[in-house]
Design an enzyme around this catalytic site. Structure first.
Site, PDB file in Angstrom:
ATOM      1  CB  THR A 164     -31.426  13.415  -1.660  1.00 38.25           C
ATOM      2  OG1 THR A 164     -32.820  13.091  -1.540  1.00 38.25           O
ATOM      3  CG2 THR A 164     -31.259  14.602  -2.590  1.00 38.25           C
ATOM      4  CG  ASP A 167     -28.415  10.326 -10.094  1.00 39.35           C
ATOM      5  OD1 ASP A 167     -28.848   9.260 -10.579  1.00 39.35           O
ATOM      6  OD2 ASP A 167     -29.075  11.025  -9.310  1.00 39.35           O
ATOM      7  CG  HIS A 178     -33.578  17.261 -16.665  1.00 35.99           C
ATOM      8  ND1 HIS A 178     -34.097  17.233 -15.391  1.00 35.99           N
ATOM      9  CD2 HIS A 178     -34.452  17.995 -17.400  1.00 35.99           C
ATOM     10  CE1 HIS A 178     -35.226  17.922 -15.356  1.00 35.99           C
ATOM     11  NE2 HIS A 178     -35.463  18.393 -16.561  1.00 35.99           N
ATOM     12  CB  CYS A 207     -12.846  15.750 -29.276  1.00 35.21           C
ATOM     13  SG  CYS A 207     -13.086  14.380 -30.433  1.00 35.21           S
ATOM     14  CB  SER A 236     -41.010  19.603  -5.406  1.00 32.08           C
ATOM     15  OG  SER A 236     -40.339  20.074  -6.574  1.00 32.08           O
ATOM     16  CG  ASN A 270     -41.801  14.810  -2.576  1.00 34.32           C
ATOM     17  OD1 ASN A 270     -40.684  14.467  -2.963  1.00 34.32           O
ATOM     18  ND2 ASN A 270     -42.117  16.073  -2.352  1.00 34.32           N
ATOM     19  CB  ILE A 289     -38.111   7.117  -1.891  1.00 32.77           C
ATOM     20  CG1 ILE A 289     -38.767   8.489  -1.951  1.00 32.77           C
ATOM     21  CG2 ILE A 289     -38.359   6.353  -3.187  1.00 32.77           C
ATOM     22  CD1 ILE A 289     -38.082   9.458  -2.887  1.00 32.77           C
TER      23      ILE A 289
END
Length: 237
Positions: free
Chosen positions: A22, A98, A113, A140, A181, A205, A224
């Site tokens: 973010t 991302d 993920h 495809c 978190s 965080n 961060i």
């Protein structure tokens, strides 16, 4: 000071969550309702949606991919790439899909993920880049459906990546959490595993986390990117 721990560490593991992304302008997944035309994003990013509502499924991910085209990794990602070379960063475990770590040159990424930057055919396994979705061509040449290489709601995480993440956590001297978190399981188990096996635990965080009480260092008052840049500067002294 945790810089001493970083200098002395033989194995540093970094764990990143949505807060890492973010700061580069990537909308948090659960705040991306503008992409969903009134639908719950979790409903569209699901195995059921892929099977039963492919038009909405493709539209959701196409819009997500369009967002990411306008995003650049912040300087904190560059610091992690430097640490892979100059410190003993053995793994970057990420909850994010991302692909910003890879774009910044991070080499040791374990994407829990998956990645939205990769596509594949569910029938023949052929790999494609995001242009297929950007051009609204999700079929495809074999006739199969092309999907993002992400873990959808209703699917299990990749057992091989989970095993690698667990092993790196067990072996870590220092475990750094950046922008998570720590409420989503099983991902939130890795910092606890690292701590139980003797690692120094650093949590950076914006908000408090359930593991703050067992952490050696907790940072809530710095972005961060700024934390990583300042820490890297201190390590150079």
């Amino acid at each position: 000071m945790f810089t001493t721990s970083l200098r002395q560490a033989q194995r540093i593991v970094v764990f990143t969550g949505a807060g890492m992304s973010t700061e580069s302008g990537v909308p948090d997944f659960r705040s991306s309702r503008g992409l969903c035309k009134g639908n719950n994003p979790e409903a569209l990013a699901s195995l059921q949606a892929m099977n039963d509502n492919r038009e909405a499924f493709v539209d959701f991910y196409r819009r997500r991919m369009e967002q990411l085209q306008h995003v650049q990794p912040h300087k904190g990602y560059d610091v992690l790439a430097t640490w892979e070379q100059q410190l003993s960063v053995t793994a970057i475990i990420t909850q994010n899909t991302d692909g910003l770590h890879e774009r910044a040159g991070n080499q040791r990424v374990l994407p829990l993920h998956g990645s939205i930057q990769k596509l594949y055919c569910i029938q023949c396994g052929q790999h494609y880049d995001v242009d297929r979705y950007m051009n609204n061509q999700p079929s495809c040449s074999c006739g199969g459906f092309i999907r993002p290489s992400v873990v959808l709601f209703g699917e299990p995480l990749d057992s091989n990546i989970l095993a690698l993440a667990e092993q790196h956590s067990i072996e870590a001297d220092v475990f750094i959490v950046l922008g998570s978190s720590l409420v989503v399981s099983p991902a939130n188990l890795f910092p606890r595993i690292a701590k139980e096996h003797g690692a120094k635990l650093i949590i950076v965080n914006h908000d408090s986390t359930p593991l703050d009480t067992i952490a050696d260092y907790v940072v809530n008052d710095k972005p961060i990117g700024s934390f990583l840049v300042e820490t890297n500067r201190a390590l150079q002294k």
